[in-house]
Scaffold this motif. Sequence first.
Motif, PDB file in Angstrom:
ATOM      1  N   UNK A   1     -24.268 -52.994 -32.404  1.00 55.45           N
ATOM      2  CA  UNK A   1     -23.444 -53.954 -33.151  1.00 55.45           C
ATOM      3  C   UNK A   1     -22.368 -54.559 -32.262  1.00 55.45           C
ATOM      4  N   UNK A   2     -21.976 -53.854 -31.204  1.00 51.37           N
ATOM      5  CA  UNK A   2     -20.998 -54.412 -30.260  1.00 51.37           C
ATOM      6  C   UNK A   2     -21.587 -55.610 -29.524  1.00 51.37           C
ATOM      7  N   UNK A   3     -22.877 -55.584 -29.249  1.00 54.11           N
ATOM      8  CA  UNK A   3     -23.537 -56.728 -28.604  1.00 54.11           C
ATOM      9  C   UNK A   3     -23.469 -57.933 -29.531  1.00 54.11           C
ATOM     10  N   UNK A   4     -23.768 -57.722 -30.798  1.00 54.56           N
ATOM     11  CA  UNK A   4     -23.730 -58.811 -31.776  1.00 54.56           C
ATOM     12  C   UNK A   4     -22.316 -59.390 -31.847  1.00 54.56           C
ATOM     13  N   UNK A   5     -21.323 -58.537 -31.837  1.00 52.07           N
ATOM     14  CA  UNK A   5     -19.932 -59.011 -31.876  1.00 52.07           C
ATOM     15  C   UNK A   5     -19.597 -59.832 -30.635  1.00 52.07           C
ATOM     16  N   UNK A   6     -20.081 -59.402 -29.475  1.00 50.06           N
ATOM     17  CA  UNK A   6     -19.829 -60.189 -28.259  1.00 50.06           C
ATOM     18  C   UNK A   6     -20.479 -61.558 -28.345  1.00 50.06           C
ATOM     19  N   UNK A   7     -21.654 -61.644 -28.949  1.00 52.93           N
ATOM     20  CA  UNK A   7     -22.279 -62.955 -29.127  1.00 52.93           C
ATOM     21  C   UNK A   7     -21.459 -63.821 -30.088  1.00 52.93           C
ATOM     22  N   UNK A   8     -20.863 -63.213 -31.108  1.00 59.60           N
ATOM     23  CA  UNK A   8     -19.960 -63.962 -32.005  1.00 59.60           C
ATOM     24  C   UNK A   8     -18.796 -64.545 -31.220  1.00 59.60           C
ATOM     25  N   UNK A   9     -18.224 -63.718 -30.367  1.00 59.49           N
ATOM     26  CA  UNK A   9     -17.090 -64.167 -29.557  1.00 59.49           C
ATOM     27  C   UNK A   9     -17.494 -65.274 -28.588  1.00 59.49           C
ATOM     28  N   UNK A  10     -18.683 -65.147 -27.997  1.00 58.49           N
ATOM     29  CA  UNK A  10     -19.153 -66.186 -27.074  1.00 58.49           C
ATOM     30  C   UNK A  10     -19.405 -67.501 -27.806  1.00 58.49           C
ATOM     31  N   UNK A  11     -19.985 -67.417 -28.993  1.00 59.03           N
ATOM     32  CA  UNK A  11     -20.228 -68.638 -29.772  1.00 59.03           C
ATOM     33  C   UNK A  11     -18.907 -69.335 -30.075  1.00 59.03           C
ATOM     34  N   UNK A  12     -17.916 -68.565 -30.475  1.00 62.80           N
ATOM     35  CA  UNK A  12     -16.608 -69.148 -30.782  1.00 62.80           C
ATOM     36  C   UNK A  12     -15.977 -69.750 -29.532  1.00 62.80           C
ATOM     37  N   UNK A  13     -16.119 -69.086 -28.399  1.00 62.33           N
ATOM     38  CA  UNK A  13     -15.558 -69.609 -27.147  1.00 62.33           C
ATOM     39  C   UNK A  13     -16.212 -70.928 -26.764  1.00 62.33           C
TER      40      UNK A  13
ATOM     41  N   UNK B   1     -24.015 -72.762 -27.899  1.00 67.77           N
ATOM     42  CA  UNK B   1     -23.476 -72.393 -29.210  1.00 67.77           C
ATOM     43  C   UNK B   1     -24.606 -71.960 -30.150  1.00 67.77           C
ATOM     44  N   UNK B   2     -25.695 -72.715 -30.170  1.00 66.41           N
ATOM     45  CA  UNK B   2     -26.823 -72.370 -31.039  1.00 66.41           C
ATOM     46  C   UNK B   2     -27.369 -70.988 -30.688  1.00 66.41           C
ATOM     47  N   UNK B   3     -27.608 -70.751 -29.407  1.00 65.83           N
ATOM     48  CA  UNK B   3     -28.168 -69.458 -28.982  1.00 65.83           C
ATOM     49  C   UNK B   3     -27.233 -68.304 -29.306  1.00 65.83           C
ATOM     50  N   UNK B   4     -25.956 -68.461 -28.966  1.00 62.83           N
ATOM     51  CA  UNK B   4     -25.001 -67.382 -29.213  1.00 62.83           C
ATOM     52  C   UNK B   4     -24.831 -67.133 -30.700  1.00 62.83           C
ATOM     53  N   UNK B   5     -24.749 -68.202 -31.508  1.00 67.26           N
ATOM     54  CA  UNK B   5     -24.538 -67.982 -32.943  1.00 67.26           C
ATOM     55  C   UNK B   5     -25.795 -67.427 -33.613  1.00 67.26           C
ATOM     56  N   UNK B   6     -26.955 -67.754 -33.092  1.00 65.96           N
ATOM     57  CA  UNK B   6     -28.183 -67.176 -33.629  1.00 65.96           C
ATOM     58  C   UNK B   6     -28.154 -65.655 -33.455  1.00 65.96           C
ATOM     59  N   UNK B   7     -27.817 -65.197 -32.266  1.00 70.44           N
ATOM     60  CA  UNK B   7     -27.738 -63.751 -32.030  1.00 70.44           C
ATOM     61  C   UNK B   7     -26.535 -63.133 -32.729  1.00 70.44           C
ATOM     62  N   UNK B   8     -25.490 -63.903 -32.953  1.00 68.22           N
ATOM     63  CA  UNK B   8     -24.324 -63.385 -33.664  1.00 68.22           C
ATOM     64  C   UNK B   8     -24.650 -63.086 -35.117  1.00 68.22           C
ATOM     65  N   UNK B   9     -25.679 -63.720 -35.662  1.00 67.80           N
ATOM     66  CA  UNK B   9     -26.104 -63.468 -37.040  1.00 67.80           C
ATOM     67  C   UNK B   9     -27.163 -62.375 -37.143  1.00 67.80           C
ATOM     68  N   UNK B  10     -27.514 -61.780 -36.014  1.00 65.93           N
ATOM     69  CA  UNK B  10     -28.577 -60.772 -36.000  1.00 65.93           C
ATOM     70  C   UNK B  10     -28.083 -59.425 -36.511  1.00 65.93           C
ATOM     71  N   UNK B  11     -29.045 -58.652 -36.954  1.00 64.43           N
ATOM     72  CA  UNK B  11     -28.822 -57.238 -37.222  1.00 64.43           C
ATOM     73  C   UNK B  11     -29.462 -56.496 -36.060  1.00 64.43           C
ATOM     74  N   UNK B  12     -28.683 -55.682 -35.377  1.00 69.76           N
ATOM     75  CA  UNK B  12     -29.187 -54.976 -34.201  1.00 69.76           C
ATOM     76  C   UNK B  12     -29.330 -53.497 -34.522  1.00 69.76           C
ATOM     77  N   UNK B  13     -30.396 -52.905 -33.982  1.00 71.38           N
ATOM     78  CA  UNK B  13     -30.563 -51.459 -34.144  1.00 71.38           C
ATOM     79  C   UNK B  13     -31.279 -50.903 -32.922  1.00 71.38           C
ATOM     80  N   UNK B  14     -30.955 -49.669 -32.624  1.00 72.67           N
ATOM     81  CA  UNK B  14     -31.562 -48.954 -31.516  1.00 72.67           C
ATOM     82  C   UNK B  14     -32.271 -47.746 -32.092  1.00 72.67           C
TER      83      UNK B  14
END
Length: 79
Positions: free
Chosen positions: A12-24, A49-62
């Motif tokens: 989930x930290x990866x997803x959050x970083x993508x959120x931050x990148x999209x906003x940046x 922006x499209x790529x980062x926000x797409x991953x920012x909306x993802x659900x991640x699991x390991x």
Amino acid sequence: MPSDEAASFDPTAIVERFRQRAEAVRQRPLPPVEGPERRRFREQAELDYFDFSLLADATAKLEDGILTFTIDLRPPAEG
């Protein structure tokens, strides 16, 4: 990835970083360039922006060492 790293890995930290990148990218000002360079910069920013926000909306699991991102691309249900 060694098991001790996998145990502390937070997908989930990866997803959050993508959120931050999209906003940046969204907040990034256009540089003082003109003509085709300005257009290319804007087009790249839109793609980033499209790529980062797409991953920012993802659900991640390991699970069992496999990192999976799930992104629901279906249109929202009406009603």
